[in-house]
Structures are given as structure tokens and as C-alpha cells.
Design an enzyme around this catalytic site. Structure first.
Site, PDB file in Angstrom:
ATOM      1  N   LYS A 115       0.828  -1.219   0.000  1.00 39.76           N
ATOM      2  CA  LYS A 115       0.000   0.000   0.000  1.00 39.76           C
ATOM      3  C   LYS A 115       0.849   1.250   0.000  1.00 39.76           C
ATOM      4  O   LYS A 115       0.512   2.239  -0.649  1.00 39.76           O
ATOM      5  CB  LYS A 115      -0.901  -0.010   1.227  1.00 39.76           C
ATOM      6  CG  LYS A 115      -1.877  -1.173   1.195  1.00 39.76           C
ATOM      7  CD  LYS A 115      -3.041  -0.900   2.118  1.00 39.76           C
ATOM      8  CE  LYS A 115      -4.060  -1.979   1.899  1.00 39.76           C
ATOM      9  NZ  LYS A 115      -3.993  -2.996   2.926  1.00 39.76           N
ATOM     10  N   GLU A 199      -4.393   6.813   8.669  1.00 32.94           N
ATOM     11  CA  GLU A 199      -5.291   7.563   7.797  1.00 32.94           C
ATOM     12  C   GLU A 199      -6.474   8.055   8.619  1.00 32.94           C
ATOM     13  O   GLU A 199      -6.827   7.435   9.615  1.00 32.94           O
ATOM     14  CB  GLU A 199      -5.865   6.636   6.698  1.00 32.94           C
ATOM     15  CG  GLU A 199      -4.963   6.432   5.515  1.00 32.94           C
ATOM     16  CD  GLU A 199      -5.579   5.511   4.468  1.00 32.94           C
ATOM     17  OE1 GLU A 199      -6.708   5.012   4.683  1.00 32.94           O
ATOM     18  OE2 GLU A 199      -4.923   5.296   3.439  1.00 32.94           O
ATOM     19  N   HIS A 234     -14.853  -8.372   5.654  1.00 36.17           N
ATOM     20  CA  HIS A 234     -14.013  -8.115   4.472  1.00 36.17           C
ATOM     21  C   HIS A 234     -14.151  -9.170   3.394  1.00 36.17           C
ATOM     22  O   HIS A 234     -13.345  -9.243   2.487  1.00 36.17           O
ATOM     23  CB  HIS A 234     -12.554  -7.927   4.878  1.00 36.17           C
ATOM     24  CG  HIS A 234     -12.401  -6.825   5.893  1.00 36.17           C
ATOM     25  ND1 HIS A 234     -12.597  -5.508   5.568  1.00 36.17           N
ATOM     26  CD2 HIS A 234     -12.117  -6.846   7.218  1.00 36.17           C
ATOM     27  CE1 HIS A 234     -12.434  -4.763   6.659  1.00 36.17           C
ATOM     28  NE2 HIS A 234     -12.146  -5.550   7.660  1.00 36.17           N
ATOM     29  N   ARG A 291      -5.148  -8.404 -10.513  1.00 35.97           N
ATOM     30  CA  ARG A 291      -5.624  -9.707 -11.004  1.00 35.97           C
ATOM     31  C   ARG A 291      -7.025  -9.561 -11.584  1.00 35.97           C
ATOM     32  O   ARG A 291      -7.660  -8.516 -11.440  1.00 35.97           O
ATOM     33  CB  ARG A 291      -5.698 -10.676  -9.814  1.00 35.97           C
ATOM     34  CG  ARG A 291      -6.654 -10.158  -8.752  1.00 35.97           C
ATOM     35  CD  ARG A 291      -6.979 -11.147  -7.657  1.00 35.97           C
ATOM     36  NE  ARG A 291      -8.062 -10.639  -6.831  1.00 35.97           N
ATOM     37  CZ  ARG A 291      -7.912  -9.810  -5.802  1.00 35.97           C
ATOM     38  NH1 ARG A 291      -6.706  -9.391  -5.465  1.00 35.97           N
ATOM     39  NH2 ARG A 291      -8.964  -9.395  -5.115  1.00 35.97           N
TER      40      ARG A 291
HETATM   41  C1  MV4 Z   1     -10.688   2.338   5.257  1.00 38.59           C
HETATM   42  C2  MV4 Z   1     -11.947   2.477   5.878  1.00 38.59           C
HETATM   43  C3  MV4 Z   1     -12.239   3.704   6.460  1.00 38.59           C
HETATM   44  N1  MV4 Z   1     -11.339   4.701   6.429  1.00 38.59           N
HETATM   45  N2  MV4 Z   1      -9.829   3.381   5.238  1.00 38.59           N
HETATM   46  C4  MV4 Z   1     -10.963  -2.334   4.453  1.00 38.59           C
HETATM   47  C5  MV4 Z   1     -10.236  -3.190   3.472  1.00 38.59           C
HETATM   48  C6  MV4 Z   1      -9.173  -2.347   2.895  1.00 38.59           C
HETATM   49  N3  MV4 Z   1      -9.061  -2.576   1.490  1.00 38.59           N
HETATM   50  C7  MV4 Z   1      -9.541  -0.939   3.216  1.00 38.59           C
HETATM   51  N4  MV4 Z   1     -10.634  -0.997   4.137  1.00 38.59           N
HETATM   52  C8  MV4 Z   1     -11.126   0.129   4.713  1.00 38.59           C
HETATM   53  N5  MV4 Z   1     -10.306   1.203   4.679  1.00 38.59           N
HETATM   54  C9  MV4 Z   1     -10.166   4.522   5.834  1.00 38.59           C
HETATM   55  N6  MV4 Z   1      -9.278   5.532   5.840  1.00 38.59           N
HETATM   56  C10 MV4 Z   1     -12.810   1.401   5.886  1.00 38.59           C
HETATM   57  C11 MV4 Z   1     -12.402   0.213   5.308  1.00 38.59           C
HETATM   58  C12 MV4 Z   1     -13.360  -0.838   5.380  1.00 38.59           C
HETATM   59  C13 MV4 Z   1     -13.888  -1.426   4.247  1.00 38.59           C
HETATM   60  C14 MV4 Z   1     -13.503  -1.049   2.984  1.00 38.59           C
HETATM   61  C15 MV4 Z   1     -14.030  -1.641   1.864  1.00 38.59           C
HETATM   62  C16 MV4 Z   1     -14.976  -2.645   2.011  1.00 38.59           C
HETATM   63  C17 MV4 Z   1     -15.366  -3.038   3.236  1.00 38.59           C
HETATM   64  C18 MV4 Z   1     -14.830  -2.450   4.373  1.00 38.59           C
HETATM   65  C19 MV4 Z   1     -15.270  -2.863   5.621  1.00 38.59           C
HETATM   66  C20 MV4 Z   1     -14.747  -2.283   6.734  1.00 38.59           C
HETATM   67  C21 MV4 Z   1     -13.790  -1.282   6.611  1.00 38.59           C
END
Ligand code: MV4
Length: 490
Positions: A115, A199, A234, A291
Site C-alpha cells: 500500500k 489515515e 471483508h 488480477r
Molecule cells: C478504510 C476504511 C475507512 N477509512 N480506510 C478495508 C479493506 C481495505 N481494502 C480498506 N478498508 C477500509 N479502509 C479509511 N481511511 C474502511 C475500510 C473498510 C472497508 C472497505 C471496503 C470494504 C469493506 C470495508 C469494511 C470495513 C472497513
């Protein structure tokens, strides 16, 4: 390319091989001892056993796969998703062996696999990102300073993490130090890389991702978005395209941002750029998946493009046959992932044999599956049985088709997420489009499905009773024709 080995199993191996065959190319399947009789093995022109069931002795054994590919004169390898699909070392190994890896370069995989490297790579492209720091951070004092600046709550993320692993929400300053130490030690043991960053925490986001496609000459297009907010822990369960909240303007902005992310790492082939979308429709770049994704069919349905075919064409050096202006969204698609998991029992994996397995059919119904009636769901791999996809002229048509298809899909022997899908597609928040990544947490409880099942059972009993009462006299006359005869005479 004359012969492609598919380094995967289940529904995705089958789906990829169907396109390969249609293109007039030979297919090679690989399998573990648990998958000897699996449909993907039967479908392929040739098949090789990799070893025992556990993934690290079969589908994750890159060296063995390359060695077998060389023996069989394979000239391309498609990794599917999961397993070795985002392993830069495997892509390099294939390339070094003179076999085309059907995916991006090892370098693009490596950058987007981290990341922090990804943030660094896109920093000169004006891509919106969540406020925070874009460097690994170990100094608690500096972390506190930054956190106070951006404002609590904040989120600690592991650079090497994925799918939400290694994430921690911190509500206030007094919790920061302890949470940071935990996050670092967790990331170190889970990924062998303790780099974390912070973040601003976006509280109620939607998860929207953009499909991109690029050839080797730098022509890069996007194929619009997929809405993936309905997930639990997730793991995505329901996806759709297009999203019901994007305006044409924001769709275009997100598409352009995604194309720039792809260009930043000279991306080739198909890839997915993930964004968070907040309640004011601000979007923020999260990460890029290098992918073919599980949920790619919804994009295929609304664009009419076979993404696997595009992957192969790009891998053999062809120029994209269309431009951004040629692409448009037509209709609406929904996808439900059917897992062998019990929605009444905390979604625990449900092991067993598919004693009943009847597929739904019909116009606008696509089922990507990898099992047949009588098969066992192996415990060694991802428990996904199938992806049920429906397509309609609009969202409501896709929704009605989905509800019918769920009813027509008969699976017995294992518990599945079919009843959970039925719950989602009948929920007001989903129907109206007002939902975010907290949908399951906010609305779902197993009792709601139990109630639905009870209601259905009651309706079945009542309609049987109604039928009985209506037919009672007929029944009597069948049981006792003479008495009926007499009563008529009287
Ligand atoms: C976040 C967020 C809130 N704020 N970043 C979860 C998986 C990863 N790819 C990034 N994720 C998140 N990042 C910030 N700054 C909330 C999530 C997140 C989430 C994101 C996408 C799909 C489902 C999720 C479930 C919980 C939290």
C-alpha cells in the site's frame, strides 16, 4: 499462444478455460489430489496432478507448476484469482521460463502489493487519497502529532495487509500508543513486514472499485465501477454494476483517476482500482488489485466485454480494439456469491456433499460454478461454490431475476449463503440503494432468516390445508364411491 495452463481450480478455472477454448487455444488444467475428478479437470484438454490437497503442496507450488508447464509445451499461464495470481515472484519465474504470464508485469504486481509503495507510485498524479501519512511510521510521538492534525477517529493500516487484515480504528489519543504497538507486532507476525501508516477513518464508506484494462502501448481504459459494499468481515457477498449512487460526473472522475493509477505503474492487462466513497460522494484511492477479480462478471454483463479474452489478447501483444468513447454501460447486473457457509451459524464453513444440486436457468441468468451434484466441498480451499449473476435492462429487472433464480437454485447437503442473499435482496436498504460497508453489521441477524424460513413453512402448511379443504369432497368420493352414489340418489 497455442496452449494455456490455468493455475487454479473451481469456478474460475472453468470460466477461464471456456474462453480459452472458444479462442481456439488448448487448455491445461492443474489439480490437487482432492480435485482429481473436479469439473475443471474434466473440461481441460490435458491435466496434471500437482500433489496433495493442501494448497502449499499443490496450487501454491509455483516451481512445480512451471516445470509441468514446460514439459507440456505450454506457452501461457493464467493464474486466475487467489493462489499465485498476485505473486510477483511467480510471474517472474514464468517469464524466465519463456512462458507468458497472463497478467501485469512482476514490477506492477510488486508495487501495488504494497500500500505504501502504491501511494508513493501515484503521488504525482493528483489522485484523491484519504488524509493521512504515506510513510511507514514507528515513532509514536510523530503518529500522535499527525493524528491530532487529521482528527480522530483514525485508522492504523498495515502496508502489507490486504482485505482489512491488520486494520485498527483508534477513537482517541490515549489509545493510540497501545494500538500502534499491537498493529506493528501483528503486521510483523502476519506479513513479515511491520510497516504501518495512519489515515483519517471514513465512518460510513461505500466500497466502489473501477475495472481497468491496458495494452502494452499505454492505451488504458476503464470499464466503469462495481459496487462491493455488501460484505462481511471483508469478504464480499453481493456485488453490482453500475452503482446506484454514482452520478455520471463522479463516475467519469473515478474512471479517469483509476486510469491514472494504472498508468502510474505502466499497468498492462486487467486490474481493479479500489476506492472508498463517503456520504458526500468524495472518493479516495485505497489500493489496486493486479488480477482478474471474483466479481468481474457483473462488469462483463454491463459492457458486453469478455475480460479473460482481453487479458489473453493483451498478453499476446495485441492493441486494444476499442477506445474509452466506444464503451458504455448497458443494463444492470447483480452477483451473489454462494459459499458453503451457514448464515444461521455465524457463517461457519459447512462441510458435506452436494446431495441435491439444481441450477437456476433463464434469460439474464449466469451461473459460474465449479461443482456437480454428488461432489464434496473440500475443506482445503475457499468455500465458494458458485457465483449467481443476473442481468436486466434496469436494477429492478436484475433484482427480480435474482430473487427468482435464488428460489430455483436447489442445494442440499451443505448450508449455503443462498438464504442470506434472499435476505439482502428483499431488504429495504438494499432495494432503495441506501447502504454502506456496515450493511451486514447494521441489519443482519440470523433470527431474521429463521423467521423468513418459518413464514415460508407456515405458508406451505396453510396452502396445503386450503387445498385439502377445497378438495375434501372429491377426496371423499374417491375413498368411498358407493356412499357418494347413494347420496346423489337421495
Ligand atoms: C478504510 C476504511 C475507512 N477509512 N480506510 C478495508 C479493506 C481495505 N481494502 C480498506 N478498508 C477500509 N479502509 C479509511 N481511511 C474502511 C475500510 C473498510 C472497508 C472497505 C471496503 C470494504 C469493506 C470495508 C469494511 C470495513 C472497513
Amino acid at each position: 499462444m497455442k496452449k494455456i495452463l490455468v493455475a487454479n481450480r473451481g469456478e474460475i478455472a472453468l470460466r477461464i478455460m471456456r474462453t480459452i477454448k472458444r479462442m481456439g487455444i488448448k487448455t491445461v488444467a492443474v489439480f490437487s489430489e482432492a480435485d482429481r475428478h473436479a469439473p475443471h479437470v474434466l473440461f481441460a484438454d490435458e491435466a496434471v496432478c500437482l500433489g496433495p490437497a493442501p494448497s502449499n503442496q499443490s496450487y501454491l507450488n509455483g516451481e512445480k507448476i512451471i516445470a509441468e508447464a514446460q514439459k507440456l509445451g505450454v506457452d501461457g499461464i493464467h493464474p486466475g484469482y487467489g493462489f499465485l495470481s498476485e505473486n510477483a515472484g511467480f510471474a517472474q519465474l514464468a517469464t524466465d521460463a519463456g512462458i507468458t504470464f497472463i497478467g501485469p508485469t512482476p514490477e506492477a504486481i510488486r508495487i501495488m502489493g504494497s500500500k505504501l509503495a502504491a501511494k508513493d507510485c501515484v503521488k504525482n498524479y493528483n489522485i484523491p487519497m484519504v488524509p493521512g501519512i504515506d510513510k511507514a511510521i514507528t515513532d509514536v510521538a510523530l503518529a500522535k502529532e499527525t493524528a491530532v492534525q487529521i482528527g480522530f477517529p483514525i485508522l492504523i493500516k498495515a502496508s502489507a495487509g490486504g482485505g482489512g487484515k491488520g486494520m485498527r480504528v483508534v477513537e482517541k489519543e490515549s489509545e493510540l500508543e497501545e494500538q500502534m504497538e499491537r498493529a506493528i507486532s501483528e503486521a510483523t507476525s502476519a506479513f513479515g513486514d511491520g510497516s504501518v501508516f495512519i489515515e483519517k477513518y471514513v465512518g460510513s464508506p461505500r466500497h466502489i472499485e473501477i475495472q481497468v484494462l491496458a495494452d502494452n502501448e499505454g492505451n488504458t481504459v476503464h470499464l466503469f465501477e462495481r459496487e462491493c459494499s455488501i460484505q462481511r468481515r471483508h469478504q464480499k457477498v453481493v456485488e453490482e454494476a453500475p452503482s446506484s449512487v454514482l452520478t455520471p460526473e463522479i463516475r467519469q472522475q473515478m474512471g479517469e483517476a483509476a486510469v491514472l493509477v494504472a498508468k502510474s505503474c505502466q499497468y498492462t492487462g486487467v486490474g481493479t482500482v479500489e476506492f472508498l466513497l463517503d456520504e458526500q460522494l468524495n472518493f479516495y484511492f485505497l489500493e489496486m488489485n493486479t488480477r482478474l477479480q471474483v466479481e468481474h462478471p457483473v462488469t462483463e454483463m454491463i459492457t458486453g466485454i469478455d475480460l479473460v479474452e482481453e487479458q489473453i489478447k493483451v498478453a499476446r501483444g495485441e492493441t486494444l480494439s476499442f477506445k474509452q468513447e466506444d464503451l458504455q454501460i448497458k443494463g444492470h447486473a447483480l452477483e451473489l456469491r454462494i459459499y458453503a457457509e451457514d448464515p444461521l451459524n455465524d457463517f461457519l464453513p459447512s462441510v458435506g456433499t452436494l446431495s441435491t444440486y439444481e441450477r437456476p436457468t433463464g434469460e439474464g441468468v449466469r451461473l459460474d460454478d465449479g461443482y456437480e451434484k454428488g461432489m464434496e466441498i473440500p475443506i482445503y480451499y475457499d468455500p465458494m461454490i458458485a457465483k449467481l449473476v443476473t442481468f436486466g435492462q434496469d436494477r429492478n429487472e436484475a433484482l427480480q431475476k435474482m430473487k427468482t433464480a435464488i428460489k430455483d437454485y436447489k442445494i442440499e447437503g451443505v448450508a449455503t449463503t443462498l438464504p442470506f442473499g434472499d435476505f439482502v435482496f428483499n431488504h429495504e436498504a438494499f432495494i432503495s440503494g441506501h447502504f454502506d460497508t456496515h450493511f451486514v453489521k447494521n441489519y443482519y441477524s440470523p433470527d431474521l432468516i429463521r423467521e423468513q424460513l418459518k413464514k415460508k413453512a407456515k405458508i406451505a402448511v396453510l396452502s396445503a390445508l386450503k387445498y385439502y379443504l377445497e378438495e375434501k369432497n372429491t377426496l371423499k368420493s374417491i375413498e368411498n364411491p358407493s356412499s357418494n352414489w347413494k347420496s346423489r340418489l337421495a
